[in-house]
Design an enzyme around this catalytic site. Structure first.
Site, mmCIF file in Angstrom:
data_model
loop_
_atom_site.group_PDB
_atom_site.id
_atom_site.type_symbol
_atom_site.label_atom_id
_atom_site.label_comp_id
_atom_site.label_asym_id
_atom_site.label_seq_id
_atom_site.Cartn_x
_atom_site.Cartn_y
_atom_site.Cartn_z
ATOM 1 N N ASP A 13 -22.872 11.949 -18.504
ATOM 2 C CA ASP A 13 -23.577 12.723 -19.544
ATOM 3 C C ASP A 13 -23.214 14.214 -19.459
ATOM 4 O O ASP A 13 -24.099 15.080 -19.445
ATOM 5 C CB ASP A 13 -25.088 12.561 -19.400
ATOM 6 C CG ASP A 13 -25.509 11.118 -19.185
ATOM 7 O OD1 ASP A 13 -24.916 10.232 -19.824
ATOM 8 O OD2 ASP A 13 -26.423 10.876 -18.376
ATOM 9 N N GLU A 193 -27.752 7.174 -29.233
ATOM 10 C CA GLU A 193 -28.253 8.166 -28.279
ATOM 11 C C GLU A 193 -27.199 9.254 -28.066
ATOM 12 O O GLU A 193 -26.116 9.228 -28.638
ATOM 13 C CB GLU A 193 -28.607 7.495 -26.950
ATOM 14 C CG GLU A 193 -27.413 6.907 -26.208
ATOM 15 C CD GLU A 193 -27.783 6.210 -24.915
ATOM 16 O OE1 GLU A 193 -28.973 5.913 -24.701
ATOM 17 O OE2 GLU A 193 -26.862 5.948 -24.110
#
Length: 319
Positions: A13, A193
């Site tokens: 991420d 997401e």
């Protein structure tokens, strides 16, 4: 083909912010999911060996004491903010983790040496699983963009946008931008997401990640005319095919959860994580081998982004 070397190993991420002070600031999920870690460097390449500083650790117990996920560092209206998600336990309820979204802030010039304050939870009006918040400013308005479960919509998470009252609070009702619906968004899990924002050529682009976080993970694309109302769902266009996905020949699996930055020369760069293999032993959640990669983002003659493949890593000098 030999494995492509990441810029930073075992950081998922990834988020890189290029500040006006000439430094690149990097944060990401660490394999232990127990802290927020920052590093900075004058060049992208130097981030790989830059000193890391843990600016916040999770408490032992409480609503944000487990699974610190997907931090992003932003400089907003004169201060530093890190937006992240955290859960009260590692327990899964109703097939979902229990994450909510939080923010910390620093009002000192250097966020690595400054004092950080825990500002609390960012409430959206929906008390459900949520994560992956990002912020951006457009026409003087600060927007919050994130992923969240809506109980009457099938799947793990959809993307929402809202105007912000301040860097730590939204106002108004969340507006849904996209939900999992195409076959490439629902492999393993129904997921939209990890939104990331890029403003260029008269449009605002939002990438997002879809499907399970294994080799099925891939990236989709939303876009909108930058003169349109961002809070009207129908003003957004959603690509019906993924724009970035697994490249088996290069052993680059599940690329996604990206961010955008610029090179030292001002070229647009795509920052993302991927794995070099698919045979994960044990719980994939605790597999540390999602690595940070950076590549050049190209543009076509119509002014739209061309993502290429995760094997195009030669476009940017890695560590």
């Amino acid at each position: 083909m030999s494995a492509i070397k990441p810029l930073i190993p075992q950081r998922a991420d990834p988020f890189i912010y290029k500040h006006t002070d000439g430094y690149y600031y990097f944060t990401a999920s660490v394999p232990e999911y127990d802290r927020i870690e920052l590093r900075k460097a004058k060049t992208i390449k130097a981030l790989s060996s830059a000193e890391t500083v843990s600016v916040w650790h999770k408490p032992e117990t409480g609503p944000y004491s487990e699974l610190i996920w997907a931090p992003e560092i932003h400089f907003v209206r004169g201060a530093w903010y890190v937006y992240f998600a955290a859960a009260p336990t590692r327990e899964i309820k109703d097939e979902l983790f229990q994450h909510r979204m939080y923010v910390i802030s620093c009002h000192d010039a250097d966020p690595l040496s400054g004092n950080w304050h825990f500002d609390g939870q960012i409430e959206t009006g929906m008390d459900t699983f949520c994560l992956d918040a990002t912020v951006f400013e457009h026409k003087g308005i600060l927007y919050y963009l994130w992923a969240q479960k809506q109980n009457d919509i099938q799947g793990n998470s959809n993307l929402y946008i809202a105007e912000m009252k301040s860097p730590t609070e939204i106002k108004g009702e969340p507006v849904i931008l996209t939900k999992p619906e195409f076959d490439w968004e629902i492999r393993g899990f129904w997921v939209n997401e990890g939104p990331a924002v890029l403003h260029k050529n008269g449009k605002i682009y939002v990438t997002y990640s879809a499907s399970a976080t294994d080799e099925n993970y891939c990236m989709g694309l939303l876009s909108i005319d930058d003169q349109a109302d961002l809070l009207v769902t129908d003003n957004w266009h959603k690509a019906d095919q993924p724009v970035f996905m697994t490249n088996e020949a290069a052993k680059m699996f599940g690329p996604g959860h990206n961010s955008f930055t610029q090179s030292e020369e001002g070229e647009d760069l795509l920052v993302y994580h991927a794995r070099n293999y698919t045979e994960i032993e044990g719980d994939p959640l605790w597999n540390p081998d999602r690595h940070t990669f950076v590549k050049k983002l190209n543009w076509d003659q119509q002014g739209n982004p061309v993502f290429g493949t995760p094997a195009d890593i030669q476009d940017i000098i890695s560590a």
